[in-house]
Design an enzyme around this catalytic site. Sequence first.
Site, PDB file in Angstrom:
ATOM      1  CG  HIS A 109      -2.044  -0.993   1.112  1.00 10.45           C
ATOM      2  ND1 HIS A 109      -3.352  -0.631   0.849  1.00 10.45           N
ATOM      3  CD2 HIS A 109      -2.058  -2.340   1.205  1.00 10.45           C
ATOM      4  CE1 HIS A 109      -4.112  -1.707   0.803  1.00 10.45           C
ATOM      5  NE2 HIS A 109      -3.348  -2.772   1.022  1.00 10.45           N
ATOM      6  CG  ASP A 161       0.132   9.378   0.716  1.00 15.65           C
ATOM      7  OD1 ASP A 161       0.042   8.217   1.154  1.00 15.65           O
ATOM      8  OD2 ASP A 161      -0.535  10.327   1.159  1.00 15.65           O
TER       9      ASP A 161
HETATM   10  C1  GDG Z   1      -2.177   3.927   3.345  1.00 15.26           C
HETATM   11  C2  GDG Z   1      -1.162   4.616   2.413  1.00 15.26           C
HETATM   12  C3  GDG Z   1      -2.847   4.561   0.577  1.00 15.26           C
HETATM   13  C4  GDG Z   1      -9.136  10.784   7.468  1.00 15.26           C
HETATM   14  N1  GDG Z   1      -9.668  11.614   8.378  1.00 15.26           N
HETATM   15  C5  GDG Z   1     -10.810  11.053   8.811  1.00 15.26           C
HETATM   16  C6  GDG Z   1     -10.976   9.850   8.123  1.00 15.26           C
HETATM   17  N2  GDG Z   1      -9.926   9.711   7.307  1.00 15.26           N
HETATM   18  C7  GDG Z   1      -9.728   8.599   6.375  1.00 15.26           C
HETATM   19  C8  GDG Z   1      -9.881   9.110   4.964  1.00 15.26           C
HETATM   20  C9  GDG Z   1      -9.092   8.076   4.157  1.00 15.26           C
HETATM   21  C10 GDG Z   1      -8.075   7.554   5.172  1.00 15.26           C
HETATM   22  O1  GDG Z   1      -8.413   8.079   6.450  1.00 15.26           O
HETATM   23  C11 GDG Z   1      -6.666   8.015   4.852  1.00 15.26           C
HETATM   24  O2  GDG Z   1      -6.243   7.325   3.711  1.00 15.26           O
HETATM   25  P1  GDG Z   1      -4.919   7.710   2.928  1.00 15.26           P
HETATM   26  O3  GDG Z   1      -4.902   6.976   1.639  1.00 15.26           O
HETATM   27  O4  GDG Z   1      -4.912   9.183   2.717  1.00 15.26           O
HETATM   28  O5  GDG Z   1      -3.688   7.382   3.869  1.00 15.26           O
HETATM   29  P2  GDG Z   1      -3.075   6.198   4.836  1.00 15.26           P
HETATM   30  O6  GDG Z   1      -3.867   6.048   6.059  1.00 15.26           O
HETATM   31  O7  GDG Z   1      -1.664   6.622   5.037  1.00 15.26           O
HETATM   32  O8  GDG Z   1      -3.122   4.817   3.988  1.00 15.26           O
HETATM   33  C12 GDG Z   1      -1.878   5.441   1.366  1.00 15.26           C
HETATM   34  C13 GDG Z   1      -3.747   3.767   1.526  1.00 15.26           C
HETATM   35  O9  GDG Z   1      -2.986   3.060   2.504  1.00 15.26           O
HETATM   36  C14 GDG Z   1      -4.594   2.748   0.752  1.00 15.26           C
HETATM   37  O10 GDG Z   1      -3.800   1.883   0.008  1.00 15.26           O
HETATM   38  O11 GDG Z   1      -3.654   5.395  -0.236  1.00 15.26           O
HETATM   39  O12 GDG Z   1      -0.950   6.016   0.473  1.00 15.26           O
HETATM   40  O13 GDG Z   1      -0.263   5.433   3.161  1.00 15.26           O
HETATM   41  O14 GDG Z   1      -9.913   7.029   3.751  1.00 15.26           O
HETATM   42  O15 GDG Z   1     -11.243   9.162   4.665  1.00 15.26           O
HETATM   43  N3  GDG Z   1     -12.052   9.060   8.303  1.00 15.26           N
HETATM   44  C15 GDG Z   1     -12.993   9.476   9.197  1.00 15.26           C
HETATM   45  N4  GDG Z   1     -12.860  10.618   9.917  1.00 15.26           N
HETATM   46  C16 GDG Z   1     -11.803  11.435   9.765  1.00 15.26           C
HETATM   47  O16 GDG Z   1     -11.707  12.474  10.445  1.00 15.26           O
HETATM   48  N5  GDG Z   1     -14.088   8.719   9.376  1.00 15.26           N
END
Ligand code: GDG
Length: 490
Positions: free
Chosen positions: A170, A382
């Site tokens: 990921h 990322d």
């Molecule tokens: C890893 C990789 C890759 C955020 N604030 C709230 C909330 N979120 C949720 C978002 C989103 C998730 O958190 C963050 O996803 P990301 O993709 O931005 O980042 P990572 O957690 O680092 O994930 C990344 C991912 O895996 C998938 O393969 O894209 O690059 O690092 O879904 O919505 N959710 C809620 N409240 C919040 O305040 N409910």
Amino acid sequence: MEPGLRRLIVVSNRLPAALKKEGDQWTVKPGAGGLVTALAPVLRNRGGVWIGWSGASDPNLDVESLLEGFSAEAGYELRTVPLTQEEIKGYYFGFSNEIIWPLFHDLQTRCRFDPQYWQSYLDVNFKFAEQVARHTSADDYIWVHDYHLIHQAFFLKSMGVKRNTGFFLHIPFPTPDIFMKLPWRWKIIQAMTEFDLVGFQTMQDRANFIRCVQHFMPECEVEGDGAVITVRCGTREFRAGAFPISIDFNQFADLAQREDVVQRTFALREALKHRKIILGVDRLDYTKGIPERILAIRQLLKRFPDLKGRINFVQIAVPSREDVEEYKELRDEIDLLVGRVNGEFSFPGWVPIHYHYRSFPHDELVAYYAAADIALVTPLRDGMNLVAKEYCAANISETGVLILSEFAGAAAQMQDHAYLVNPYDLEGVARAVNRAFHWDKRERKEMMSELRQQVRSDNIFWWVDSFLQAGFSKNLDDFPPIDTVRFEKV
Ligand code: GDG
């Protein structure tokens, strides 16, 4: 289960349900991420098992019985791998989060290469592999997720257990010069080549991986140039593919149109006096570039003083890895920066930065997405970044602008219709925000509707299908290139 379908076994560090202690009682909370949404129907339909750690480290707790009810309701089995505090410290906080996480995000100076972490990583991976062997049969398809569990195929083979295995990373895969800093580089590369299919977020990640493979195993040859390729190393062969992960588009788009969310969106705009809203949403992590983003907002207000009183920057930072010293320091740094910038520019009736350090309920997050005029998604690095995609899906007015870091995996797919920036270039980010502020509506609509179309079609269900197809299919022509390659192609 439908006849003829192979069972799917998902293996990840955490189960899609977490055990939480409320008072004296343990409760099971279901996971809500896109991955769970996408995999649950496949697991139900094929009959499946999810193997992972439950989040509890109390050896006296009967986790399996606590999860029984959840399994029955979810329609697939959950199997837990019990871990001790010591193991979590070495394998999870240590090797996974203090070595692989920073190194693979190009931040090698943050790594702590402690040899004890390595031993713990191997021990826990072995423990996981034992559970996989115990709960599966030769006909099952094993799909392993992420950097915590790179040694699954290696240990299954060393136990003499034959399984068809796939692995999806990921996070990014670094360039060889960075990867070479890892003291256990050869063992990690070798372990990755033991899977039958290795999946990455982008073609660039895969290219980096292939270059590392060829460095250590010069005999390896690559066949094909599409989204999935075959790598032959003597008598052994495996596949490597680029599968950009995505989101459940309809879930976000539908929620943004729900009456109460529409009202909440309007209320947010009202509360901020209909100024232009610039939004950042991240887990509080040093890879996400939050301090740099705040400094870019400062630069914006210095360079373009006419924007004072006309914008609000809203940053939502979700608490993450709070027990780790580096994350505490990052939190303090952000607190300080927000205070400084607000102290420097605010005047009666206007404060430039609204900073929220907490997790919002899903529908409230969607209201923020729908209300924001500009999303500022500027990670330093990322794997993909789902926030960029969620923002587009929820932006039902199609008038928002996505400003996106060129170092996010999402840039490979979204570069033609997002405004790409270098997150280290504060002046460049400030200029991008100023331009987006003045962009006319027709142009914004054109860009956003293209972005939404892309996220709608290449959604999380498409992602699951493409990975599983690559795991099962024999024909490489089924996999034409899927994203534009900005730097290099293998
Ligand atoms: C890893 C990789 C890759 C955020 N604030 C709230 C909330 N979120 C949720 C978002 C989103 C998730 O958190 C963050 O996803 P990301 O993709 O931005 O980042 P990572 O957690 O680092 O994930 C990344 C991912 O895996 C998938 O393969 O894209 O690059 O690092 O879904 O919505 N959710 C809620 N409240 C919040 O305040 N409910």
